[in-house]
Write a protein that holds these residues in place. Sequence first.
Motif, short mmCIF file in Angstrom:
data_model
loop_
_atom_site.label_atom_id
_atom_site.label_comp_id
_atom_site.label_asym_id
_atom_site.label_seq_id
_atom_site.Cartn_x
_atom_site.Cartn_y
_atom_site.Cartn_z
N THR A 62 0.83 -1.22 0.25
CA THR A 62 0.21 0.23 -0.11
C THR A 62 0.92 1.07 -0.15
OG1 THR A 62 -0.69 -0.62 2.39
CG2 THR A 62 -1.86 -1.08 1.31
N LEU A 116 1.17 -7.28 10.23
CA LEU A 116 2.04 -8.16 10.75
C LEU A 116 2.70 -7.65 11.90
CD1 LEU A 116 4.10 -6.94 7.64
CD2 LEU A 116 3.00 -8.67 7.41
N SER A 281 15.68 5.18 -1.47
CA SER A 281 14.35 5.19 -2.24
C SER A 281 13.43 5.88 -1.39
CB SER A 281 13.54 4.23 -2.11
OG SER A 281 14.47 3.15 -2.88
N THR A 283 10.85 6.90 0.09
CA THR A 283 9.32 6.48 0.19
C THR A 283 9.42 7.51 1.71
OG1 THR A 283 10.12 4.32 1.61
CG2 THR A 283 9.87 3.95 -1.11
#
Length: 419
Positions: A62, A116, A281, A283
């Motif tokens: 997501t 998780l 990255s 993110t």
Amino acid sequence: MPIPIIAQGIQDGIGSIPYAWSAIKIAPWLLVIAALKYYFGGARNTSERLMHSKVVMVTGGTSGIGANVVRELAARGAQVILLTKQPPSDLFLVEYIDDLRRTTKNQLIYAEQVDLSSLYSIRTFATKWIDNTPPRRLDAVVLCGGAAVPTSARKNTEDGLDEEWQVNYLANFHLLSILSPALRVQPAHRDVRVIFATCASYIGATFDLDTVQRGKGAPATSAKNTSKPKTATPSTKGIYALSKFSLMTFAHSFQRHLNAYARPDGLPPCTRVLVVDPGLSRTPGTRRWLTGGSLWGLLLYLLTWPLWCLVLKSPQQGAQSILYAVMEESYARGEGGWLIKECREVDCARRDVRDEELGKRLWEFSEKQIEAAEKEGAVRRALEKKEKEAAEKRQVRKETASGKEKSAGSRRSRKGNKN
Ligand SMILES: NC(=O)c1ccc[n+]([C@@H]2O[C@H](COP(=O)([O-])OP(=O)(O)OC[C@H]3O[C@@H](n4cnc5c(N)ncnc54)[C@H](OP(=O)(O)O)[C@@H]3O)[C@@H](O)[C@H]2O)c1
């Protein structure tokens, strides 16, 4: 247009062209920036694999790298099962999936709730998945879910474990341990892959499992107790690196475990494990880690954004090596256990992740940790259920008593009393 300008420059000199000297001075810098951007952008996945009819399970789909992996796989026709923290009825998730279905023209995108940070949630989903005859089709499990928690926001999960340790490592161990039979029974001709997302921080990890014993670190912040999370004890330092190191060690153990299975049809195993380092990255996870989860950190991040934009990959670029690991044809053969970086196979910087003894120790430790946490969790849930039932009974009794009182005071009941 440039030809007359060049001609003018040759005829009348460069000074005759407005801003020519300024452009000549700036151009090399722009070229350097473009070259750096290209370099830090990393390699692109050029592998093609037909993804139609393939069933791919994805954690962390997501946000960030995982979201881009999902978009690309869905665009190629794969059936995607997103394992998400939120239930499928969550409004954000419903909208996210609707958008994915619309933009990729693929209706086969579903969500299943798998938190998780909860062993119970993982077990509930995974046991439901394997409890099916004939076994469900599964072509790939892509494990992109992860947490990089800033020091100020560290907390333990409801299972009494450090969040980073549980989300990055133990959750994957738990999920795959339960799903293992579902992977092993896939038909021998099927090319099944399990992709682990790791990070270069594993290189500096110290393999000290004492730091991740249950109950260490800050207490859990449950839904009831959403007050500011407590600061972690110093011993939680290095857990992110340890979680990634453990994940890689487990990846090799899991491949050995799959390879050791003697199929009833006598054919070789068809599931291969690949570990991928996507590279740094931009993110949401990286942003949270870089900003330390504070407003001042966010301000500093925004001020230095051009630098991050230059040296960090976009989430789409970060997804390339994972897509390569899912799609490259050559990984359909061989023993498995490869490390992929920049869309090619690389050597592992730590040889000990392949150590069988270490793998066994970690496997036993993880099993014990899960067993203890699950037992405690089961007792806690039973107590909570009892308390809830008792509270409900009390409420019913209260309501009946007040109902009786009311009816005792009503006209009809008074009339009845007189008779
Ligand atoms: N970004 C990098 O620079 C980088 C570098 C090397 C390796 N990696 C690895 O690549 C993977 C993806 O990284 P990323 O930066 O893209 O991550 P991210 O943007 O932080 O996204 C993490 C994903 O994991 C999910 N997640 C977190 N906690 C969860 C939980 N308790 N239950 C279920 N899902 C949960 C998040 O769901 P929600 O959106 O619902 O919170 C989100 O989808 C991670 O394993 C990371 O370690 C990243």
